[in-house]
Design a protein around this motif. Structure first.
Motif, PDB file in Angstrom:
ATOM      1  N   VAL A   1      12.442  61.487  51.198  1.00 47.29           N
ATOM      2  CA  VAL A   1      12.081  62.541  52.146  1.00 47.29           C
ATOM      3  C   VAL A   1      10.787  63.222  51.703  1.00 47.29           C
ATOM      4  O   VAL A   1       9.885  63.475  52.508  1.00 47.29           O
ATOM      5  CB  VAL A   1      13.228  63.574  52.311  1.00 47.29           C
ATOM      6  N   GLY A   2      10.668  63.525  50.414  1.00 43.62           N
ATOM      7  CA  GLY A   2       9.444  64.128  49.890  1.00 43.62           C
ATOM      8  C   GLY A   2       8.234  63.225  50.087  1.00 43.62           C
ATOM      9  O   GLY A   2       7.163  63.678  50.509  1.00 43.62           O
ATOM     10  N   LEU A   3       8.403  61.943  49.816  1.00 39.82           N
ATOM     11  CA  LEU A   3       7.321  60.981  50.016  1.00 39.82           C
ATOM     12  C   LEU A   3       6.941  60.887  51.487  1.00 39.82           C
ATOM     13  O   LEU A   3       5.760  60.923  51.839  1.00 39.82           O
ATOM     14  CB  LEU A   3       7.739  59.599  49.492  1.00 39.82           C
ATOM     15  N   GLY A   4       7.943  60.816  52.358  1.00 44.06           N
ATOM     16  CA  GLY A   4       7.685  60.746  53.799  1.00 44.06           C
ATOM     17  C   GLY A   4       6.991  61.995  54.321  1.00 44.06           C
ATOM     18  O   GLY A   4       6.082  61.918  55.150  1.00 44.06           O
ATOM     19  N   ALA A   5       7.401  63.167  53.818  1.00 44.66           N
ATOM     20  CA  ALA A   5       6.744  64.408  54.230  1.00 44.66           C
ATOM     21  C   ALA A   5       5.284  64.415  53.776  1.00 44.66           C
ATOM     22  O   ALA A   5       4.393  64.832  54.521  1.00 44.66           O
ATOM     23  CB  ALA A   5       7.487  65.618  53.658  1.00 44.66           C
ATOM     24  N   GLY A   6       5.029  63.921  52.578  1.00 48.87           N
ATOM     25  CA  GLY A   6       3.655  63.831  52.094  1.00 48.87           C
ATOM     26  C   GLY A   6       2.825  62.870  52.920  1.00 48.87           C
ATOM     27  O   GLY A   6       1.660  63.141  53.228  1.00 48.87           O
ATOM     28  N   LEU A   7       3.423  61.745  53.304  1.00 47.57           N
ATOM     29  CA  LEU A   7       2.717  60.786  54.160  1.00 47.57           C
ATOM     30  C   LEU A   7       2.379  61.410  55.514  1.00 47.57           C
ATOM     31  O   LEU A   7       1.279  61.232  56.034  1.00 47.57           O
ATOM     32  CB  LEU A   7       3.553  59.522  54.360  1.00 47.57           C
ATOM     33  N   LEU A   8       3.332  62.146  56.085  1.00 46.14           N
ATOM     34  CA  LEU A   8       3.106  62.787  57.378  1.00 46.14           C
ATOM     35  C   LEU A   8       1.999  63.844  57.284  1.00 46.14           C
ATOM     36  O   LEU A   8       1.039  63.816  58.060  1.00 46.14           O
ATOM     37  CB  LEU A   8       4.400  63.426  57.889  1.00 46.14           C
TER      38      LEU A   8
END
Length: 173
Positions: free
Chosen positions: A23-30
């Motif tokens: 989730v943290g990685l995905g939020a950073g990607l977004l």
């Protein structure tokens, strides 16, 4: 796959920490994709890609070392978010370049082929890394990959910078 096993061993957990880090990685990607889309239009795409590859290696190295030294979920979550921020311009720029350089009638075929190549590369890397992780450890694999990313990013950045300087130099006749 190697990163999942690494996180599971470091945090002595099956799925909770892995899910939160994704989730943290995905939020950073977004956030990184939106930010780069608004701010990064004027830069040299190739130099940015290589700088981000190098940065991704540094952030991955930081993640692995931090989790190995003192596995703290909040710290790992922040670093995973930063990893997404640093890696997102690579995807944005490469997809934009492919779209700009591809004839309209061929875009569907090109992007379908790209998906095949990306998934094949993912499968092949898993086939290679899984047996290696059993022999040398998942942390060492991740450290090696982060070092390789830094080296490839640095070489690409320097080579592209040199090519740009030669292209911009005034020609003497």
């Amino acid at each position: 796959m190697v990163s999942i096993v690494f996180v599971q061993k470091a945090f002595a957990s099956a799925t909770k920490e892995v899910g939160l880090l994704v989730v943290g990685l995905g939020a950073g990607l977004l956030v990184g994709s939106v930010a780069y889309g608004r701010l990064g239009r004027k830069g040299d795409g190739f130099r940015t890609i290589f700088a981000c590859i190098m940065g991704t290696g540094v952030v991955l190295l930081t993640f692995v070392v931090s989790v190995l030294k003192a596995p703290n979920l909040l710290t790992a979550l922040v670093i995973a978010f930063i990893l997404g921020l640093v890696a997102s311009p690579i995807m944005v720029i490469s997809n934009t370049m492919v779209q700009q350089l591809t004839d309209t009638s061929m875009r569907g075929k090109v992007f379908s082929s790209l998906e095949i190549v990306v998934h094949l590369a993912f499968l092949l890397s898993m086939m290679v890394s899984a047996p290696l992780a059993d022999r040398i450890g998942s942390g060492d694999i991740l450290l090696s990959v982060s070092g390789l990313l830094v080296i490839v990013g640095f070489i690409g950045f320097i080579r592209h910078h040199g090519q740009n300087r030669r292209a911009q130099a005034p020609h003497r006749t």
